[in-house]
Design an enzyme around this catalytic site. Structure first.
Site, PDB file in Angstrom:
ATOM      1  N   CYS A 158      70.534  37.272  75.584  1.00  0.00           N
ATOM      2  CA  CYS A 158      69.708  37.300  76.797  1.00  0.00           C
ATOM      3  C   CYS A 158      68.308  36.728  76.521  1.00  0.00           C
ATOM      4  O   CYS A 158      68.166  35.518  76.409  1.00  0.00           O
ATOM      5  CB  CYS A 158      69.639  38.709  77.392  1.00  0.00           C
ATOM      6  SG  CYS A 158      68.947  38.724  79.066  1.00  0.00           S
TER       7      CYS A 158
ATOM      8  N   HIS B 104      75.074  40.138  77.784  1.00  0.00           N
ATOM      9  CA  HIS B 104      74.808  41.285  76.907  1.00  0.00           C
ATOM     10  C   HIS B 104      76.094  41.836  76.288  1.00  0.00           C
ATOM     11  O   HIS B 104      76.645  42.835  76.779  1.00  0.00           O
ATOM     12  CB  HIS B 104      74.100  42.396  77.689  1.00  0.00           C
ATOM     13  CG  HIS B 104      72.676  42.122  78.011  1.00  0.00           C
ATOM     14  ND1 HIS B 104      71.641  42.505  77.178  1.00  0.00           N
ATOM     15  CD2 HIS B 104      72.112  41.492  79.069  1.00  0.00           C
ATOM     16  CE1 HIS B 104      70.484  42.132  77.730  1.00  0.00           C
ATOM     17  NE2 HIS B 104      70.743  41.518  78.863  1.00  0.00           N
TER      18      HIS B 104
ATOM     19  N   GLU C 125      76.401  43.605  73.727  1.00  0.00           N
ATOM     20  CA  GLU C 125      76.212  44.957  73.176  1.00  0.00           C
ATOM     21  C   GLU C 125      76.603  46.046  74.167  1.00  0.00           C
ATOM     22  O   GLU C 125      76.845  47.198  73.773  1.00  0.00           O
ATOM     23  CB  GLU C 125      74.758  45.149  72.721  1.00  0.00           C
ATOM     24  CG  GLU C 125      73.735  45.380  73.800  1.00  0.00           C
ATOM     25  CD  GLU C 125      73.195  44.127  74.441  1.00  0.00           C
ATOM     26  OE1 GLU C 125      72.177  44.202  75.159  1.00  0.00           O
ATOM     27  OE2 GLU C 125      73.788  43.042  74.233  1.00  0.00           O
TER      28      GLU C 125
END
Length: 250
Positions: A118, A221, A223
């Site tokens: 990002c 993202h 994660e």
């Protein structure tokens, strides 16, 4: 030995509720656990409070890690790519910008494995001479889908198409379903890089080096999604694998 993966930290805007510390460094728990799941050992690198210390801090950190993740966070200061801030820009952090740029450049010179996430894709692009849209909604007339999703962060909301034969294509496939929490984006790609993934409206979703595999960066993202999405976990596994190769060659 498992590769050591450094994660650059953000800073809490308000005092920490635990020890009442101002601007406490932090990194997303999902990112830490994703690196662990991929076989790496995560460490966190806070940025120095003085911009004048950024270069020295970056050089000192180099010996501590094999791979580097530049995660999400606040907007990039536009003066770093030759522009003044427009009214629609969000909160910035010049200290973090300066440290990450110094760290990215130093790590690249040593061919350490780097993954941008990002904000990470944006600061990597700026570090090597690229520019950004400060705000997609007001600066990109082609922007036609929601890039700052209203859905919970772990849910994918739009598709991304990758370039055949590219590094990102080999990791996540020809098309992937991603989450999206940004209003800035890569505008002009830095000369050493190429855009290798795009959203349906043409917004750049991944960049990688023209030559070599040291640096890969994505706009979404992983994660938040790796627990249920194989492509997201594969991004972390790829980073750890690349970092391990660098470690073996030292």
């Amino acid at each position: 030995m498992k590769p050591i993966i450094a994660l650059t930290a953000d800073a809490l805007v308000k005092p920490s509720p635990v020890i009442n510390e101002n601007e406490a460094p932090f990194t997303p728990r999902g990112l830490v656990e994703g690196i662990l799941a991929a076989g790496g050992i995560p460490i966190v690198l806070p940025f120095p409070q003085k911009v004048s210390e950024a270069e020295e801090a970056a050089q000192a950190a180099l010996k501590t890690f094999d791979g580097l993740v530049i995660p999400g966070g606040p907007d990039i200061d536009p003066t770093l790519f030759g522009e003044e801030p427009i009214p629609q820009i969000g909160r910035t952090n010049y200290q973090r910008d300066a440290y990450e740029i110094a760290l990215i450049k130093a790590a690249a010179l040593q061919h350490k494995a780097i993954l941008g996430i990002c904000r990470g894709i944006q600061i990597i692009n700026v570090a090597f001479g690229g520019t950004l849209y400060q705000d997609l909604g007001t600066q990109d007339p082609q922007c036609a889908i929601q890039h700052s999703q209203k859905a919970p962060g772990q849910f994918p909301t739009h598709h991304v198409t990758t370039t055949p034969g590219s590094q990102i294509n080999q990791i996540v496939g020809a098309k992937t379903f991603v989450n999206s929490r940004h209003h800035q984006a890569v505008r002009t790609v830095a000369p050493a890089f190429k855009a290798t993934a795009k959203a349906p409206d043409g917004v750049i979703e991944a960049i990688e080096l023209q030559q070599g595999d040291d640096i890969l960066a994505v706009q979404w993202h992983p994660e938040n999604m790796w627990q249920e999405d194989a492509g997201s976990l594969a991004l972390f596994q790829d980073l750890v694998t690349r970092a391990g190769k660098r470690e073996d060659n030292e």
